[in-house]
Design a protein around this motif. Structure first.
Motif, PDB file in Angstrom:
ATOM      1  N   MET A 159       0.840  -1.176   0.000  1.00 49.49           N
ATOM      2  CA  MET A 159       0.000   0.000   0.000  1.00 49.49           C
ATOM      3  C   MET A 159       0.888   1.242   0.000  1.00 49.49           C
ATOM      4  N   ARG A 160       0.515   2.214  -0.792  1.00 49.34           N
ATOM      5  CA  ARG A 160       1.298   3.445  -0.878  1.00 49.34           C
ATOM      6  C   ARG A 160       1.135   4.276   0.382  1.00 49.34           C
ATOM      7  N   ASP A 161       2.228   4.856   0.833  1.00 48.91           N
ATOM      8  CA  ASP A 161       2.186   5.740   1.987  1.00 48.91           C
ATOM      9  C   ASP A 161       1.483   7.051   1.637  1.00 48.91           C
ATOM     10  N   GLU A 162       1.679   7.502   0.427  1.00 46.62           N
ATOM     11  CA  GLU A 162       1.104   8.769  -0.019  1.00 46.62           C
ATOM     12  C   GLU A 162      -0.327   8.529  -0.495  1.00 46.62           C
ATOM     13  N   ARG A 163      -1.282   8.870   0.332  1.00 48.47           N
ATOM     14  CA  ARG A 163      -2.687   8.685  -0.039  1.00 48.47           C
ATOM     15  C   ARG A 163      -3.115   9.828  -0.941  1.00 48.47           C
ATOM     16  N   ARG A 164      -3.936   9.509  -1.912  1.00 50.67           N
ATOM     17  CA  ARG A 164      -4.407  10.534  -2.835  1.00 50.67           C
ATOM     18  C   ARG A 164      -5.507  11.340  -2.169  1.00 50.67           C
ATOM     19  N   ARG A 165      -5.338  12.625  -2.170  1.00 49.81           N
ATOM     20  CA  ARG A 165      -6.369  13.482  -1.601  1.00 49.81           C
ATOM     21  C   ARG A 165      -7.372  13.839  -2.690  1.00 49.81           C
ATOM     22  N   PRO A 166      -8.592  14.129  -2.313  1.00 44.79           N
ATOM     23  CA  PRO A 166      -9.592  14.507  -3.309  1.00 44.79           C
ATOM     24  C   PRO A 166      -9.167  15.772  -4.053  1.00 44.79           C
ATOM     25  N   LEU A 167      -9.551  15.856  -5.305  1.00 48.89           N
ATOM     26  CA  LEU A 167      -9.198  17.003  -6.153  1.00 48.89           C
ATOM     27  C   LEU A 167      -9.688  18.307  -5.538  1.00 48.89           C
ATOM     28  N   VAL A 168     -10.855  18.289  -4.927  1.00 47.59           N
ATOM     29  CA  VAL A 168     -11.398  19.521  -4.360  1.00 47.59           C
ATOM     30  C   VAL A 168     -10.492  20.056  -3.245  1.00 47.59           C
ATOM     31  N   VAL A 169      -9.908  19.182  -2.442  1.00 48.60           N
ATOM     32  CA  VAL A 169      -8.994  19.609  -1.380  1.00 48.60           C
ATOM     33  C   VAL A 169      -7.751  20.241  -1.993  1.00 48.60           C
ATOM     34  N   HIS A 170      -7.238  19.634  -3.035  1.00 53.06           N
ATOM     35  CA  HIS A 170      -6.069  20.165  -3.736  1.00 53.06           C
ATOM     36  C   HIS A 170      -6.368  21.556  -4.292  1.00 53.06           C
ATOM     37  N   VAL A 171      -7.525  21.718  -4.898  1.00 50.88           N
ATOM     38  CA  VAL A 171      -7.927  23.011  -5.467  1.00 50.88           C
ATOM     39  C   VAL A 171      -8.074  24.058  -4.357  1.00 50.88           C
ATOM     40  N   VAL A 172      -8.631  23.660  -3.222  1.00 49.16           N
ATOM     41  CA  VAL A 172      -8.772  24.587  -2.091  1.00 49.16           C
ATOM     42  C   VAL A 172      -7.395  25.033  -1.605  1.00 49.16           C
ATOM     43  N   TYR A 173      -6.460  24.097  -1.448  1.00 49.52           N
ATOM     44  CA  TYR A 173      -5.103  24.460  -1.013  1.00 49.52           C
ATOM     45  C   TYR A 173      -4.443  25.419  -1.996  1.00 49.52           C
ATOM     46  N   ILE A 174      -4.566  25.145  -3.278  1.00 51.23           N
ATOM     47  CA  ILE A 174      -3.968  26.019  -4.300  1.00 51.23           C
ATOM     48  C   ILE A 174      -4.611  27.393  -4.263  1.00 51.23           C
ATOM     49  N   THR A 175      -5.926  27.442  -4.140  1.00 54.81           N
ATOM     50  CA  THR A 175      -6.636  28.724  -4.095  1.00 54.81           C
ATOM     51  C   THR A 175      -6.211  29.535  -2.877  1.00 54.81           C
ATOM     52  N   LEU A 176      -6.174  28.898  -1.715  1.00 56.44           N
ATOM     53  CA  LEU A 176      -5.756  29.598  -0.500  1.00 56.44           C
ATOM     54  C   LEU A 176      -4.315  30.082  -0.602  1.00 56.44           C
ATOM     55  N   LEU A 177      -3.448  29.244  -1.159  1.00 54.97           N
ATOM     56  CA  LEU A 177      -2.051  29.633  -1.327  1.00 54.97           C
ATOM     57  C   LEU A 177      -1.939  30.828  -2.270  1.00 54.97           C
ATOM     58  N   GLY A 178      -2.691  30.810  -3.357  1.00 51.45           N
ATOM     59  CA  GLY A 178      -2.684  31.928  -4.297  1.00 51.45           C
ATOM     60  C   GLY A 178      -3.173  33.218  -3.658  1.00 51.45           C
ATOM     61  N   LEU A 179      -4.259  33.131  -2.893  1.00 52.63           N
ATOM     62  CA  LEU A 179      -4.779  34.321  -2.204  1.00 52.63           C
ATOM     63  C   LEU A 179      -3.776  34.842  -1.182  1.00 52.63           C
ATOM     64  N   TYR A 180      -3.165  33.934  -0.460  1.00 53.00           N
ATOM     65  CA  TYR A 180      -2.198  34.351   0.549  1.00 53.00           C
ATOM     66  C   TYR A 180      -0.948  34.952  -0.103  1.00 53.00           C
ATOM     67  N   ALA A 181      -0.512  34.367  -1.203  1.00 44.39           N
ATOM     68  CA  ALA A 181       0.642  34.917  -1.928  1.00 44.39           C
ATOM     69  C   ALA A 181       0.316  36.322  -2.442  1.00 44.39           C
ATOM     70  N   THR A 182      -0.916  36.542  -2.858  1.00 44.52           N
ATOM     71  CA  THR A 182      -1.338  37.870  -3.313  1.00 44.52           C
ATOM     72  C   THR A 182      -1.273  38.864  -2.161  1.00 44.52           C
ATOM     73  N   LEU A 183      -1.745  38.451  -0.991  1.00 40.04           N
ATOM     74  CA  LEU A 183      -1.669  39.313   0.187  1.00 40.04           C
ATOM     75  C   LEU A 183      -0.221  39.670   0.514  1.00 40.04           C
ATOM     76  N   ILE A 184       0.656  38.693   0.471  1.00 43.18           N
ATOM     77  CA  ILE A 184       2.076  38.952   0.731  1.00 43.18           C
ATOM     78  C   ILE A 184       2.641  39.920  -0.301  1.00 43.18           C
ATOM     79  N   ALA A 185       2.281  39.739  -1.571  1.00 47.06           N
ATOM     80  CA  ALA A 185       2.761  40.641  -2.626  1.00 47.06           C
ATOM     81  C   ALA A 185       2.284  42.070  -2.386  1.00 47.06           C
ATOM     82  N   VAL A 186       1.035  42.236  -1.967  1.00 43.95           N
ATOM     83  CA  VAL A 186       0.508  43.578  -1.690  1.00 43.95           C
ATOM     84  C   VAL A 186       1.295  44.222  -0.550  1.00 43.95           C
ATOM     85  N   ILE A 187       1.579  43.455   0.489  1.00 47.21           N
ATOM     86  CA  ILE A 187       2.355  43.980   1.618  1.00 47.21           C
ATOM     87  C   ILE A 187       3.760  44.366   1.168  1.00 47.21           C
ATOM     88  N   VAL A 188       4.404  43.496   0.395  1.00 48.60           N
ATOM     89  CA  VAL A 188       5.784  43.740  -0.038  1.00 48.60           C
ATOM     90  C   VAL A 188       5.869  44.929  -0.987  1.00 48.60           C
TER      91      VAL A 188
END
Length: 147
Positions: free
Chosen positions: A1-30
């Motif tokens: 059995m693989r140690d790396e379990r596949r996460r649902p696509l929706v979770v991946h999309v949420v992480y990417i979206t949150l990371l993008g929004l947070y990176a935008t906030l950091i860019a605005v501050i910088v």
């Protein structure tokens, strides 16, 4: 059995979206021509008021500034580590450090902004803390799945 379990696509999309929004906030501050705390006097006034209520005197403007620089990168490091395979969590720390170093270089080019090696170090520590939280989260989640 693989140690790396596949996460649902929706979770991946949420992480990417949150990371993008947070990176935008950091860019605005910088990229802002002004410091987040303005001239710092508001922070000093708050600290002096809190000293009267018993806040320890070792908590200074510099302590608050360094702490803020650590805290600001915790979510970035956590989201980055959650997007990467488990065994590559450390790449999130390198990315956080590179983003912070880039921000300091950009600030050197902006009038009214001052680059700081201590900001870079504190941001990197925040990225490490965030990646560590992601590792612990995944370990706990994996423990629940296996029991």
């Amino acid at each position: 059995m693989r140690d790396e379990r596949r996460r649902p696509l929706v979770v991946h999309v949420v992480y990417i979206t949150l990371l993008g929004l947070y990176a935008t906030l950091i860019a605005v501050i910088v990229l802002s021509p002004n410091r987040v705390d303005g001239d710092g006097m508001g922070v000093y006034r708050i600290l002096y008021g809190l000293y009267g209520w018993g806040l320890p005197r070792w908590i200074t403007y510099q302590t608050v500034e360094v702490s803020a620089n650590v805290i600001v990168m915790v979510p970035f490091g956590m989201l980055m580590a959650l997007l990467l395979p488990r065994r590559l969590w450390w790449v999130a720390v390198i990315v956080c450090s590179a983003v912070s170093l880039s921000a300091e270089v950009v600030q050197a080019l902006l009038p009214g902004r001052m680059p700081s090696a201590s900001d870079w170090i504190a941001n990197t520590a925040g990225g490490l803390a965030g990646a560590g939280i992601a590792v612990l989260f995944r370990a706990q989640k994996g423990a629940k799945v296996s029991t």
